[in-house]
Design an enzyme around this catalytic site. Structure first.
Site, PDB file in Angstrom:
ATOM      1  N   ASP A 119      -3.485  -7.920   1.198  1.00  0.00           N
ATOM      2  CA  ASP A 119      -4.320  -8.901   1.455  1.00  0.00           C
ATOM      3  C   ASP A 119      -5.301  -8.438   2.341  1.00  0.00           C
ATOM      4  OD1 ASP A 119      -2.922 -11.222   0.445  1.00  0.00           O
ATOM      5  OD2 ASP A 119      -1.400 -11.061   2.128  1.00  0.00           O
ATOM      6  N   TYR A 143       6.288  -0.293   2.837  1.00  0.00           N
ATOM      7  CA  TYR A 143       5.317  -0.516   3.600  1.00  0.00           C
ATOM      8  C   TYR A 143       5.804  -0.225   4.957  1.00  0.00           C
ATOM      9  CZ  TYR A 143       3.182  -3.690   0.296  1.00  0.00           C
ATOM     10  OH  TYR A 143       2.409  -4.670  -0.765  1.00  0.00           O
TER      11      TYR A 143
END
Lengths: 257, 257
Positions: free
Chosen positions: A62, A120
């Site tokens: 994003d 992540y």
């Protein structure tokens, strides 16, 4: 020129590992009129090879999210030696996106479909006043947390679960089952680092997982509420969505090629 | 309202310590139509107190230069308790500038004129490929350096010298003598950190000092050339001007107030 035309170029599949600072991008995925990482990479390939290629990432990130190890594949017809692509692309790219490596892989290898695991990283500043210098690189959570509670929340989240309660609305997804292989947590000088490894992640899932562990650690939500989020799939039982700036796609793992 | 009007407000002098990420600012100094740190701070004070104040910094920092410890003074008439300013200003400021502390000081204390020492930090990435994530926070110098040569160059620069050869043109300056009290140098995992403490710095001086030490360490210029730069005041004998992004105003020191 004539001798070049005679060369029959074979299709090659290049695997790129890419680092970027997401602060000045509208995310990974190409969009009209907006600067995106995929758009910048495709433009660099076009300038270099005069071919319109598709740079396929292991997944979208994003707006504002960073990557140390995004992976992408590119099918290309070009006589440029593989070892020359890295420097040539970096010369064309802005300094907030860097190609770290380029290697030639089998034609059936695909950055997204061949991925087995992703990790992540999320970095959180727990100090009362956030750092101005790192404001685009670190999430801010100015509360006291109980590390024992964080560890308990973490244990509940690891494993195969229906993570419907841990994602933002995304109409394309029907199956919410994902497996989290591990979550590493460390805390040093009021900077907390979470590393989450799983077989795949839903929309905003890592940011909500981290927010849930932090809210659990602070006592804003109970461990029982986290359990309910897993059981019912209802978003309201999970924690805050942490901001994009603290999130990094650290690495994508594949079976041996 | 009436009772407020009766209060006679005394002029107070506030000392602010400020951290900022310079990437999205056109430097410290106020400019029309451009975002600057001084401009943002004065606007925050205006919103808070409805007074037009002047936020006087210890010195200007250029576009792209950061600060962990910029100091500024503000003369103000206000009934707001000193301890409330920090949170109130930070609520009005963007997250890339943070007020770290506010204290009341004597009226004759001045952020610039009372300063005795300043320390600047410069961070350099010596890896072949720069980090995309830190592209606004670190200078890039992709060459092998000889630490012994860096240390020799450093020793030549410390002390009281005419630094005319180590600054960019600035018509306001007539006296080029400055004293450098010390330069710390460290190198870890290909990241070099320079910390330069002095009684004052000329325009671009730290960036040129660091570039000179690096160019000396790489062998691009000789130690003799550095000596000539000090002796003749000619810019051509000194090294590269390093980019703004790696530079931080770390702290400003004053005599006990």
């Amino acid at each position: 020129m004539k001798s070049e035309n005679k060369t029959i170029l074979k299709e090659r599949n290049l695997k790129l590992t890419i680092e970027y600072n997401g602060a000045k991008f509208f995310g990974w995925q190409k969009q009209n009129e907006k600067r995106t990482v995929q758009g910048d990479l495709e433009e660099a390939f076009f300038q270099l090879t005069k071919q319109v290629v598709e740079v396929e990432g292991s997944g979208r990130t994003d707006r504002g999210v960073h990557a140390m190890g995004q992976v992408a594949t590119v099918k290309i017809l070009s006589a440029i030696p593989t070892e020359n692509f890295k420097v040539a692309l970096n010369n064309l790219l802005a300094e907030d996106v860097r190609v770290k490596s380029v290697e030639e892989v089998d034609l059936d290898f695909h950055a997204r479909f061949s991925a087995k695991k992703k990790t992540y990283k999320y970095v959180v500043d727990l100090n009362e006043t956030a750092s101005a210098i790192n404001c685009d690189l670190v999430g801010h959570y100015p509360y006291k947390i109980d590390v024992k509670k964080i560890r308990k929340a973490k244990q509940m989240l690891v494993g195969k679960h229906n993570f419907k309660g841990f994602c933002s609305a995304d109409t394309n997804v029907k199956n919410f089952e994902r497996e989290i292989y591990k979550i590493d947590f460390s805390l040093k000088k009021n900077i907390a680092i979470f590393e989450v490894t799983g077989n795949g992640f839903l929309y905003n899932m890592v940011r909500i997982l981290v927010g849930t562990m932090l809210d659990g650690g602070r006592g804003k939500i109970t461990l029982d509420s986290i359990k309910k989020a897993l059981e019912t799939g209802e978003r309201k039982y999970a924690g805050t969505t942490m901001p994009a700036g603290g999130l990094y796609l650290k690495c994508v793992e594949y079976n041996k090629q």
